[in-house]
Motif scaffolding. Structure first.
Motif, PDB file in Angstrom:
ATOM      1  N   ALA A  38       0.935  -1.296   0.026  1.00 43.86           N
ATOM      2  CA  ALA A  38      -0.216  -0.158  -0.022  1.00 43.86           C
ATOM      3  C   ALA A  38       0.700   1.079  -0.086  1.00 43.86           C
ATOM      4  O   ALA A  38       0.473   2.343  -0.481  1.00 43.86           O
ATOM      5  N   ALA A  39       1.990   1.269   0.789  1.00 46.70           N
ATOM      6  CA  ALA A  39       2.861   2.409   0.554  1.00 46.70           C
ATOM      7  C   ALA A  39       3.428   2.550  -0.629  1.00 46.70           C
ATOM      8  O   ALA A  39       3.743   3.855  -1.085  1.00 46.70           O
ATOM      9  N   LEU A  40       3.887   1.615  -1.426  1.00 49.60           N
ATOM     10  CA  LEU A  40       4.429   1.818  -2.800  1.00 49.60           C
ATOM     11  C   LEU A  40       3.059   2.154  -3.623  1.00 49.60           C
ATOM     12  O   LEU A  40       3.180   3.014  -4.783  1.00 49.60           O
ATOM     13  N   GLY A  41       1.991   1.696  -3.488  1.00 50.24           N
ATOM     14  CA  GLY A  41       0.813   2.081  -4.260  1.00 50.24           C
ATOM     15  C   GLY A  41       0.260   3.509  -4.102  1.00 50.24           C
ATOM     16  O   GLY A  41       0.005   4.410  -4.993  1.00 50.24           O
ATOM     17  N   LYS A  42       0.318   4.040  -2.695  1.00 55.68           N
ATOM     18  CA  LYS A  42       0.033   5.491  -2.467  1.00 55.68           C
ATOM     19  C   LYS A  42       0.895   6.354  -2.933  1.00 55.68           C
ATOM     20  O   LYS A  42       0.416   7.547  -3.337  1.00 55.68           O
ATOM     21  N   HIS A  43       2.107   6.024  -3.046  1.00 53.48           N
ATOM     22  CA  HIS A  43       3.034   7.106  -3.448  1.00 53.48           C
ATOM     23  C   HIS A  43       3.771   6.241  -5.079  1.00 53.48           C
ATOM     24  O   HIS A  43       4.916   5.577  -4.647  1.00 53.48           O
ATOM     25  N   PRO A  44       3.085   6.526  -6.121  1.00 56.81           N
ATOM     26  CA  PRO A  44       3.485   5.800  -7.292  1.00 56.81           C
ATOM     27  C   PRO A  44       4.760   6.384  -7.982  1.00 56.81           C
ATOM     28  O   PRO A  44       4.789   7.094  -9.013  1.00 56.81           O
ATOM     29  N   VAL A  45       5.909   6.229  -7.233  1.00 54.37           N
ATOM     30  CA  VAL A  45       7.234   6.777  -7.696  1.00 54.37           C
ATOM     31  C   VAL A  45       7.864   5.645  -8.356  1.00 54.37           C
ATOM     32  O   VAL A  45       8.377   6.069  -9.603  1.00 54.37           O
ATOM     33  N   VAL A  46       8.074   4.384  -8.105  1.00 51.85           N
ATOM     34  CA  VAL A  46       8.426   3.304  -8.675  1.00 51.85           C
ATOM     35  C   VAL A  46       7.485   2.807 -10.038  1.00 51.85           C
ATOM     36  O   VAL A  46       6.353   2.661  -9.811  1.00 51.85           O
ATOM     37  N   ARG A  47       8.038   2.809 -11.077  1.00 48.25           N
ATOM     38  CA  ARG A  47       7.201   2.391 -12.316  1.00 48.25           C
ATOM     39  C   ARG A  47       7.815   1.212 -12.767  1.00 48.25           C
ATOM     40  O   ARG A  47       8.556   0.523 -12.383  1.00 48.25           O
ATOM     41  N   TYR A  48       6.821   0.803 -13.731  1.00 45.14           N
ATOM     42  CA  TYR A  48       7.187  -0.508 -14.223  1.00 45.14           C
ATOM     43  C   TYR A  48       8.516  -0.763 -14.883  1.00 45.14           C
ATOM     44  O   TYR A  48       8.958   0.319 -15.573  1.00 45.14           O
ATOM     45  N   ASP A  49       9.099  -1.680 -14.688  1.00 45.11           N
ATOM     46  CA  ASP A  49      10.649  -1.975 -15.242  1.00 45.11           C
ATOM     47  C   ASP A  49      11.549  -1.326 -14.694  1.00 45.11           C
ATOM     48  O   ASP A  49      12.686  -1.081 -15.187  1.00 45.11           O
ATOM     49  N   ASP A  50      11.252  -0.457 -13.693  1.00 46.01           N
ATOM     50  CA  ASP A  50      12.312   0.381 -13.117  1.00 46.01           C
ATOM     51  C   ASP A  50      13.402  -0.704 -12.372  1.00 46.01           C
ATOM     52  O   ASP A  50      13.031  -1.706 -12.020  1.00 46.01           O
ATOM     53  N   LYS A  51      14.498   0.043 -12.036  1.00 47.32           N
ATOM     54  CA  LYS A  51      15.587  -0.824 -11.150  1.00 47.32           C
ATOM     55  C   LYS A  51      15.834  -0.138  -9.879  1.00 47.32           C
ATOM     56  O   LYS A  51      15.823   1.093  -9.758  1.00 47.32           O
ATOM     57  N   VAL A  52      15.539  -1.040  -8.733  1.00 50.30           N
ATOM     58  CA  VAL A  52      15.299  -0.737  -7.472  1.00 50.30           C
ATOM     59  C   VAL A  52      16.344  -1.385  -6.651  1.00 50.30           C
ATOM     60  O   VAL A  52      16.688  -2.682  -6.640  1.00 50.30           O
ATOM     61  N   ALA A  53      17.095  -0.562  -5.989  1.00 49.29           N
ATOM     62  CA  ALA A  53      18.217  -1.204  -4.909  1.00 49.29           C
ATOM     63  C   ALA A  53      17.779  -1.302  -3.719  1.00 49.29           C
ATOM     64  O   ALA A  53      17.246  -0.271  -3.056  1.00 49.29           O
ATOM     65  N   VAL A  54      17.830  -2.319  -2.886  1.00 49.55           N
ATOM     66  CA  VAL A  54      17.697  -2.572  -1.526  1.00 49.55           C
ATOM     67  C   VAL A  54      18.879  -2.186  -0.752  1.00 49.55           C
ATOM     68  O   VAL A  54      19.722  -2.886  -0.886  1.00 49.55           O
ATOM     69  N   ALA A  55      18.738  -1.116   0.263  1.00 52.91           N
ATOM     70  CA  ALA A  55      19.992  -0.884   1.069  1.00 52.91           C
ATOM     71  C   ALA A  55      19.872  -2.013   2.193  1.00 52.91           C
ATOM     72  O   ALA A  55      19.086  -1.764   3.139  1.00 52.91           O
ATOM     73  N   PHE A  56      20.634  -2.822   2.026  1.00 47.47           N
ATOM     74  CA  PHE A  56      20.658  -3.983   3.107  1.00 47.47           C
ATOM     75  C   PHE A  56      21.683  -3.959   4.125  1.00 47.47           C
ATOM     76  O   PHE A  56      22.894  -3.416   3.785  1.00 47.47           O
TER      77      PHE A  56
END
Length: 432
Positions: A38-56
């Motif tokens: 829901a957090a990703l859906g409420k703020h549609p910053v990440v688009r289809y086919d984007d590359k996302v890095a997880v800060a682990f």
């Protein structure tokens, strides 16, 4: 706590989630996943086919975030997420050379990242001093950078400033590496509990003007245009602990500056102790405090409108400069700087004062009699820092000249100021 789940009204409740009621195991897992998506859906910053890095980091928050992300990317998942994730881990061994078990921790973290099946990348913190431009991290000898960075942190007087500088350098290095690898966004594992602590500690450190950037869902790409996103900002630390326990998620605790130190050792540590103790009696404390950051969006937009002509950012935290005051406006910051300089004897003595004609010049450092370049460099550095970063810079031991290190950290991540741009183009500009 009710013994019956409020969702299915059949299962046995295992956790009380704020004012939402008690949940059984199955309903809680659905609830947790829904909050993340829901957090990703409420703020549609990440688009289809984007590359996302997880800060682990190996801790509970990032491990839980990695697990729920993998679940949401599974082909069996309902409405699975359709972007391309990767993992970036920042190795901070340089700051704790006396820790004997650090190598063991790093091996465990690498095994967790490898088991995820995602592409992962490990970058050392000292690489922040090996960056040649906005997109390239040079693979040169780390010995000099290791010594310089370790000496810089050793010279900082308080743990508060050490933790703040480490956070800023970590964010910068993550964005440098992400941009080099082609990622557009970075997921941070900051929960509502952590954000509540950050809000109060940031205010105490003079970062009120940047709260919406430091605690909102996105920081609007202030570091090199790479978005730092917080998809766990609606989830608390207790929910994270229960989720990791149910799914038997492996995590690794890495020691840091605040490990095994008293609560009064730093502002961040004291604020954390205050929030945790208050939450034990008033569970809504965290939610009440962290949701305050949502109401600061209007203040951020107002500040952006005020500085639209200058469009200057702090060279360290990359947030809008809060030291630029319009002509004729009163400023508490200018009064603070004037009082500080007056107490330090910069404006002379009572018998022989030399006060400035206006408060605007009080933020400048006094010129030395020798006219060396050090004071000029210091003054240029301080002018390009926000109020909070000025305090951090002053906390560095002045007996050793660390400005070349600071300048290196600044020049690669900051935007070119209007004045610098005019100087670069003055030979080709036409006089009207």
């Amino acid at each position: 706590m009710s013994t019956q789940c409020v969702k299915c009204e059949e299962g046995k409740a295992i956790i009380l989630v704020g004012t939402n009621g008690s949940f059984c195991k199955e309903c809680f897992l659905k609830y947790f996943t829904h909050k993340f998506r829901a957090a990703l859906g409420k703020h549609p910053v990440v688009r289809y086919d984007d590359k996302v890095a997880v800060a682990f980091s190996g801790g509970l928050n990032s491990s839980a975030m990695l697990h729920v992300l993998l679940e949401s990317l599974s082909p069996l998942s309902f409405k699975r997420l359709k972007f391309h994730p990767g993992i970036i881990f920042v190795d901070e061994t340089v700051l704790l050379p006396e820790e004997k078990n650090y190598e063991i921790y790093l091996n465990e973290i690498e095994s967790i990242m490898k088991a995820s099946g995602l592409p992962y990348h490990i970058v050392k913190l000292e690489k922040i001093l090996s960056i040649s431009d906005d997109t390239v991290i040079e693979n040169n000898d780390d010995t000099a950078q290791t010594c310089n960075l370790r000496e810089l942190f050793d010279s900082i007087k308080s743990i508060t400033s050490k933790q703040e500088l480490l956070y800023r350098l970590r964010c910068k290095l993550l964005t440098y590496k992400a941009k080099e690898l082609g990622y557009q966004h970075i997921f941070l594992g900051e929960t509502s509990s952590r954000l509540a602590i950050n809000i109060l500690s940031n205010i105490a450190q003079g970062q009120g003007a940047h709260l919406s950037l430091d605690t909102g869902f996105t920081d609007n790409g202030r570091y090199l245009g790479i978005n730092l996103l917080r998809p766990l900002r609606d989830i608390g630390a207790k929910e994270i602990a229960v989720y990791t326990n149910i799914n038997k998620i492996q995590s690794v605790f890495l020691p840091n500056f605040s490990t095994k130190v008293p609560a009064t050792s730093s502002i961040q540590r004291l604020t954390e102790d205050f929030i945790v103790s208050l939450t034990s009696d008033f569970p809504a404390t965290e939610t009440t405090v962290y949701r305050t950051s949502n109401k600061l969006e209007m203040m951020k937009n107002s500040k952006k409108e005020e500085n639209k002509d200058t469009n200057e950012n702090c060279f360290l935290c990359c947030g809008p400069l809060d030291t630029q005051i319009k002509e004729g406006n009163a400023s508490a910051l200018q009064a603070i700087e004037f009082t500080e300089n007056l107490s330090n004897g910069i404006f002379g003595t009572a018998e022989n004062p030399h006060l400035p004609h206006d408060l605007k010049s009080t933020s400048k450092l006094p010129q030395s009699d020798s006219g060396d370049d050090y004071c000029e460099t210091q003054e240029k550095t301080m002018v390009n820092l926000c109020h909070s970063c000025k305090i951090l810079h002053k906390d560095v031991n002045t007996e050793v000249n660390f400005d070349p290190i600071f300048e290196h950290l600044f020049k690669n991540s900051s935007k070119v100021t209007n004045e610098e741009m005019r100087k670069q183009l003055e030979d080709v500009l036409l006089d009207c």
